[in-house]
Design a protein around this motif. Structure first.
Motif, short mmCIF file in Angstrom:
data_model
loop_
_atom_site.label_atom_id
_atom_site.label_comp_id
_atom_site.label_asym_id
_atom_site.label_seq_id
_atom_site.Cartn_x
_atom_site.Cartn_y
_atom_site.Cartn_z
N MET B 1 0.83 -1.19 0.00
CA MET B 1 0.00 0.00 0.00
C MET B 1 0.86 1.24 0.00
O MET B 1 2.04 1.21 0.16
CB MET B 1 -0.88 -0.01 1.24
CG MET B 1 -2.19 -0.73 1.02
SD MET B 1 -3.25 0.14 -0.11
CE MET B 1 -3.24 1.75 0.61
N VAL B 3 1.31 4.03 1.86
CA VAL B 3 1.41 4.97 2.97
C VAL B 3 2.74 4.85 3.69
O VAL B 3 2.88 5.29 4.81
CB VAL B 3 0.26 4.76 3.98
CG1 VAL B 3 -1.04 5.16 3.36
CG2 VAL B 3 0.22 3.34 4.48
N ASP B 4 3.77 4.30 3.01
CA ASP B 4 5.01 4.11 3.74
C ASP B 4 6.00 5.25 3.57
O ASP B 4 6.56 5.71 4.53
CB ASP B 4 5.67 2.79 3.37
CG ASP B 4 5.74 2.58 1.90
OD1 ASP B 4 6.41 1.66 1.48
OD2 ASP B 4 5.11 3.34 1.15
N GLY B 73 -3.81 0.31 10.51
CA GLY B 73 -2.38 0.27 10.77
C GLY B 73 -2.02 1.19 11.93
O GLY B 73 -1.23 0.82 12.81
N ALA B 76 -3.01 -0.27 15.17
CA ALA B 76 -2.03 -1.27 15.61
C ALA B 76 -0.84 -0.60 16.27
O ALA B 76 -0.30 -1.07 17.27
CB ALA B 76 -1.57 -2.11 14.42
N LEU B 95 7.43 -8.24 19.43
CA LEU B 95 7.15 -7.16 18.48
C LEU B 95 8.47 -6.60 17.93
O LEU B 95 8.61 -6.41 16.72
CB LEU B 95 6.35 -6.04 19.18
CG LEU B 95 6.23 -4.73 18.41
CD1 LEU B 95 5.43 -4.94 17.13
CD2 LEU B 95 5.57 -3.66 19.27
N ARG B 98 9.92 -8.96 15.41
CA ARG B 98 9.23 -8.95 14.13
C ARG B 98 9.60 -7.71 13.31
O ARG B 98 9.88 -7.81 12.12
CB ARG B 98 7.71 -8.99 14.34
CG ARG B 98 7.20 -10.31 14.86
CD ARG B 98 5.69 -10.43 14.66
NE ARG B 98 4.94 -9.43 15.39
CZ ARG B 98 4.51 -9.57 16.65
NH1 ARG B 98 4.77 -10.68 17.31
NH2 ARG B 98 3.81 -8.63 17.24
N VAL B 99 9.61 -6.57 13.96
CA VAL B 99 9.94 -5.34 13.24
C VAL B 99 11.40 -5.35 12.79
O VAL B 99 11.71 -5.00 11.65
CB VAL B 99 9.64 -4.10 14.12
CG1 VAL B 99 10.16 -2.83 13.45
CG2 VAL B 99 8.14 -3.98 14.37
N ASN B 101 13.26 -7.93 12.11
CA ASN B 101 13.42 -8.86 10.98
C ASN B 101 13.12 -8.15 9.66
O ASN B 101 13.80 -8.36 8.65
CB ASN B 101 12.48 -10.06 11.13
CG ASN B 101 13.01 -11.07 12.12
OD1 ASN B 101 14.19 -11.06 12.45
ND2 ASN B 101 12.13 -11.92 12.62
N ILE B 102 12.09 -7.32 9.68
CA ILE B 102 11.71 -6.61 8.45
C ILE B 102 12.75 -5.55 8.11
O ILE B 102 13.15 -5.40 6.96
CB ILE B 102 10.31 -5.98 8.63
CG1 ILE B 102 9.28 -7.11 8.73
CG2 ILE B 102 9.98 -5.04 7.50
CD1 ILE B 102 7.97 -6.71 9.34
N ALA B 105 15.76 -7.26 6.68
CA ALA B 105 15.50 -7.74 5.32
C ALA B 105 15.61 -6.58 4.33
O ALA B 105 16.15 -6.74 3.22
CB ALA B 105 14.12 -8.38 5.22
N GLU B 106 15.15 -5.41 4.71
CA GLU B 106 15.23 -4.24 3.82
C GLU B 106 16.68 -3.80 3.65
O GLU B 106 17.12 -3.47 2.55
CB GLU B 106 14.39 -3.08 4.38
CG GLU B 106 12.90 -3.24 4.18
CD GLU B 106 12.48 -3.11 2.73
OE1 GLU B 106 11.57 -3.86 2.32
OE2 GLU B 106 13.03 -2.27 2.00
N LEU B 109 18.76 -5.85 1.26
CA LEU B 109 18.56 -5.65 -0.19
C LEU B 109 19.68 -4.80 -0.78
O LEU B 109 20.05 -4.96 -1.94
CB LEU B 109 17.22 -4.95 -0.45
CG LEU B 109 15.96 -5.75 -0.21
CD1 LEU B 109 14.74 -4.88 -0.51
CD2 LEU B 109 15.93 -6.99 -1.09
#
Lengths: 125, 222
Positions: B1, B3-4, B73, B76, B95, B98-99, B101-102, B105-106, B109
């Motif tokens: 989406m 909105v980032d 979002g 949350a 939490l 999880r954040v 890890n993302i 991953a970014e 790249l």
């Protein structure tokens, strides 16, 4: 309804990209993954998001029209990443223009394709 | 989406069909980096509405999938920040994992490199391209790639590769490096479609060759 059109574009773009030979998956963007991670209460360490979360659709910053961004992971045995990305670009653009036309909205569409990962035969052995 | 990343609102506000004013056309950004959703609403406005139940409900926000997703979002995030305040350690650590890890991953790249098509906006993550070129180097017997980096050449799509590798010393190094360079250049062109103009190779380690097997023995032992 107008807002349904926007949602439809994400699905249209995702479907077109995934239909291209050599595209293994769409890579969810950071924002929806983070939102899913924050919302999640389960044990999944990295929530994946939907296929549409690999697509971003914005109004063009420089005038009327749409800017679509596709993030994809390729499995390109026998094909060049460049040609797969070109194919994704052209098919997504054509599909979005066609969908907009079906909704009586003729607009400029620009597409950006980002290959975020590749799966090669060496990964499978 | 959508909105980032912050985007300035488009100079001309149009509906999603591009033919008329969009629902949030009257919105004025309250700060420079305010985000505009695909339907034209400001994220700050959506958040205000989501937090302030006393305000008159905007029918657009309750029916628009973009606004609803943004509001969910943000809810949350609100829930997560409440968890932070109440000091729910296990929930907090999960939490954070999880954040992170993302985020990792970014970061993995790397930069985005242009594929060799100046007419289309096509890019590949540096990590993905490097993986393919390291595999190309590894296909040369007696060579094992380590780092692989890309340096843009000029303003176009041309790139220069810098690679470090470990090499066996059973043959002259220049021959082996020449083979690696050829393999990397071939893969950059034929597998990826990158416009690589040069490959700089530095041998940083010696690759120990496995001893040849004696007849009747397997490589693993007796």
């Amino acid at each position: 309804m107008t807002v349904d059109r926007t949602t439809t574009l994400l699905g249209t773009a995702a479907e077109a990209a995934l239909a291209v030979p050599g595209v293994a998956a769409l890579q969810p963007r950071r924002s929806p993954r983070t939102a899913a991670a924050v919302a999640s209460t389960g044990t999944d360490a990295t929530p994946k998001g939907t296929r549409e979360s690999g697509i971003r659709a914005d109004r063009s910053p420089d005038g009327p029209g749409w800017r679509i961004e596709v993030r994809c992971i390729l499995s390109f045995e026998g094909r060049r990443a460049l040609e797969i990305a070109q194919n994704v670009h052209d098919r997504v653009r054509a599909a979005v223009i066609s969908r907009l036309a079906a909704l009586d909205a003729v607009e400029r569409v620009t597409v950006e394709v980002t290959v975020t990962g590749v799966v090669t035969r060496y990964d499978l052995t | 989406m959508a909105v980032d990343e912050p985007h300035a609102p488009p100079p001309e506000s149009l509906g999603a069909d591009g033919t008329g004013p969009k629902p949030g056309a009257a919105d004025v950004p309250s700060f420079a980096d305010d985000v505009v959703t695909p339907c034209g609403r400001l994220l700050s406005r959506i958040w205000e509405q989501a937090r302030d139940t006393a305000q008159a409900a905007d029918p657009h926000i309750s029916s628009c999938p973009h606004c609803r997703e943004a509001a969910e979002g943000l809810s949350a995030v609100t829930a997560a920040s409440q968890a932070l305040r109440t000091g729910d350690r296990p929930g907090l650590e999960a939490l954070a994992d999880r954040v992170m890890n993302i985020v990792r991953a970014e970061v993995r790249l790397g930069r985005l490199l242009p594929l060799a098509d100046p007419d289309r906006a096509l890019r590949i993550a540096e990590s993905a391209a490097a993986k393919v070129l390291r595999q190309a180097a590894d296909r040369v017997p007696g060579a094992r790639a380590a780092a692989c980096r890309f340096v843009p050449v000029g303003d176009g799509v041309d790139l220069r590769v810098t690679m470090t590798l470990a090499a066996a010393l059973d043959r002259p190094l220049p021959d082996r490096i020449h083979q690696v360079r050829r393999s990397v250049l071939r893969s950059a062109g034929q597998d990826l479609g990158l416009a690589v103009t040069a490959v700089d190779i530095t041998v940083v380690d010696v690759l120990e060759q496995e001893p040849p097997c004696r007849p009747g023995l397997t490589p693993g032992g007796a």
